[in-house]
Motif scaffolding. Structure first.
Motif, PDB file in Angstrom:
ATOM      1  N   GLN A  86      27.457  71.575  47.920  1.00 60.38           N
ATOM      2  CA  GLN A  86      27.050  72.971  48.746  1.00 60.38           C
ATOM      3  C   GLN A  86      28.166  73.907  48.862  1.00 60.38           C
ATOM      4  O   GLN A  86      29.119  75.447  49.303  1.00 60.38           O
ATOM      5  CB  GLN A  86      26.659  73.265  49.445  1.00 60.38           C
ATOM      6  N   ARG A 112      24.561  86.537  47.968  1.00 61.04           N
ATOM      7  CA  ARG A 112      24.644  85.197  48.099  1.00 61.04           C
ATOM      8  C   ARG A 112      23.972  84.354  49.785  1.00 61.04           C
ATOM      9  O   ARG A 112      22.894  83.441  48.953  1.00 61.04           O
ATOM     10  CB  ARG A 112      26.248  84.717  47.709  1.00 61.04           C
ATOM     11  N   TRP A 113      24.613  84.980  50.401  1.00 60.17           N
ATOM     12  CA  TRP A 113      23.993  84.763  51.775  1.00 60.17           C
ATOM     13  C   TRP A 113      22.664  84.858  52.051  1.00 60.17           C
ATOM     14  O   TRP A 113      22.607  84.207  52.818  1.00 60.17           O
ATOM     15  CB  TRP A 113      25.138  84.447  52.206  1.00 60.17           C
ATOM     16  N   ALA A 140      24.132  88.765  43.752  1.00 59.34           N
ATOM     17  CA  ALA A 140      25.251  87.563  43.929  1.00 59.34           C
ATOM     18  C   ALA A 140      25.873  87.347  42.761  1.00 59.34           C
ATOM     19  O   ALA A 140      25.548  87.420  41.890  1.00 59.34           O
ATOM     20  CB  ALA A 140      23.535  86.341  44.386  1.00 59.34           C
ATOM     21  N   TYR A 147      24.505  81.147  44.013  1.00 55.46           N
ATOM     22  CA  TYR A 147      24.076  81.600  44.585  1.00 55.46           C
ATOM     23  C   TYR A 147      23.471  80.734  43.674  1.00 55.46           C
ATOM     24  O   TYR A 147      22.324  79.024  43.633  1.00 55.46           O
ATOM     25  CB  TYR A 147      23.555  82.561  44.379  1.00 55.46           C
ATOM     26  N   SER A 148      22.988  80.435  42.316  1.00 55.61           N
ATOM     27  CA  SER A 148      22.538  79.851  41.575  1.00 55.61           C
ATOM     28  C   SER A 148      22.383  78.371  41.387  1.00 55.61           C
ATOM     29  O   SER A 148      21.659  77.260  41.071  1.00 55.61           O
ATOM     30  CB  SER A 148      22.343  80.511  39.685  1.00 55.61           C
ATOM     31  N   MET A 184      20.687  82.660  50.350  1.00 53.99           N
ATOM     32  CA  MET A 184      20.279  81.307  50.808  1.00 53.99           C
ATOM     33  C   MET A 184      19.763  81.205  52.176  1.00 53.99           C
ATOM     34  O   MET A 184      18.512  80.648  51.872  1.00 53.99           O
ATOM     35  CB  MET A 184      21.647  80.551  50.822  1.00 53.99           C
TER      36      MET A 184
END
Length: 232
Positions: A130, A149-150, A213, A217-218, A153
């Motif tokens: 990560q 993305r954040w 995103a 992310y994925s 998450m």
């Protein structure tokens, strides 16, 4: 014992039984510092509804987030099992529940359980990947995709659509100026993707946020999803 944390839920019954006497539920407050650089990591935290941030503090005082940990994993694994001091600042991004275990008790169980060792190393690897993906993301992707993305998450880690998150911390998350984050967050709010007021974010349209995103992310999410189906 209600296990909201995916790492704890993946433990074999004998490992959970061995660790249970030393497990304690704790409430983590927003902004609470768990470790500073150089601190002894005498506890491992398994977040439930809390989300914990790991940041590197530079000489000019600027903090750059390297990863976050929520209910999908654990905080302090590698430092705890190697009995090494913390390498960065670890603090609570979103307050909530967590389970805390003694590092020394955990190390003792590792010596007896190959299954626990395997699970621990797999999670440590996923957390390291990560951080590596985050470095690549900060270089290659624009701030709009990084912010989306954040936000996704954080939503995943706390398991809720609404969570506290200040613009100042969103700037740390994405590595840009607060004014830039303000513009991006306002655009998402105007588009009806999120709502944002008084330091609280609510995800209104996750499907659209996913489209915003970046690919990271994925990629990161799949690493942890795979762990949930990996036999120990």
């Amino acid at each position: 014992m209600q296990l909201l944390n995916f790492f704890l839920s993946a433990l074999r019954p004998d490992d959970l039984a061995a660790l249970s006497p030393g497990l304690a539920e704790v409430s983590l407050s927003p902004g609470q510092v768990l470790f500073e650089p150089g601190d002894a990591v005498d506890s491992i935290y398994f977040p439930g509804s809390a989300c914990v941030s790991l940041v590197t503090v530079l000489s000019d005082g600027k903090a750059v987030e390297t990863s976050t940990v929520g209910r999908e994993s654990a905080v302090g694994l590698m430092d705890a099992i190697t009995d090494q001091p913390a390498r960065g600042r670890v603090f609570v991004q979103v307050g909530g529940s967590a389970m805390r275990a003694s590092s020394s008790t955990y190390r003792a169980r590792l010596r007896e359980s190959p299954a626990l060792l395997k699970l621990t190393l797999l999670h440590a690897r996923a957390n390291a990947l990560q951080a590596e993906q985050g470095v690549a993301c900060n270089v290659a992707h624009d701030v709009h995709g990084r912010l989306a993305r954040w936000l996704l998450m954080t939503q995943d880690r706390v398991g809720a659509d609404t969570f506290p998150l200040t613009q100042e911390y969103m700037a740390v998350m994405t590595g840009v100026q607060r004014s830039t984050v303000s513009i991006m967050a306002s655009a998402l709010k105007k588009a009806g993707v999120i709502d944002y007021a008084r330091g609280t974010v609510r995800i209104l349209d996750r499907t659209t946020l996913l489209r915003h995103a970046c690919e990271c992310y994925s990629i990161v999410g799949q690493q942890f999803n795979d762990l949930r189906t990996t036999p120990t």
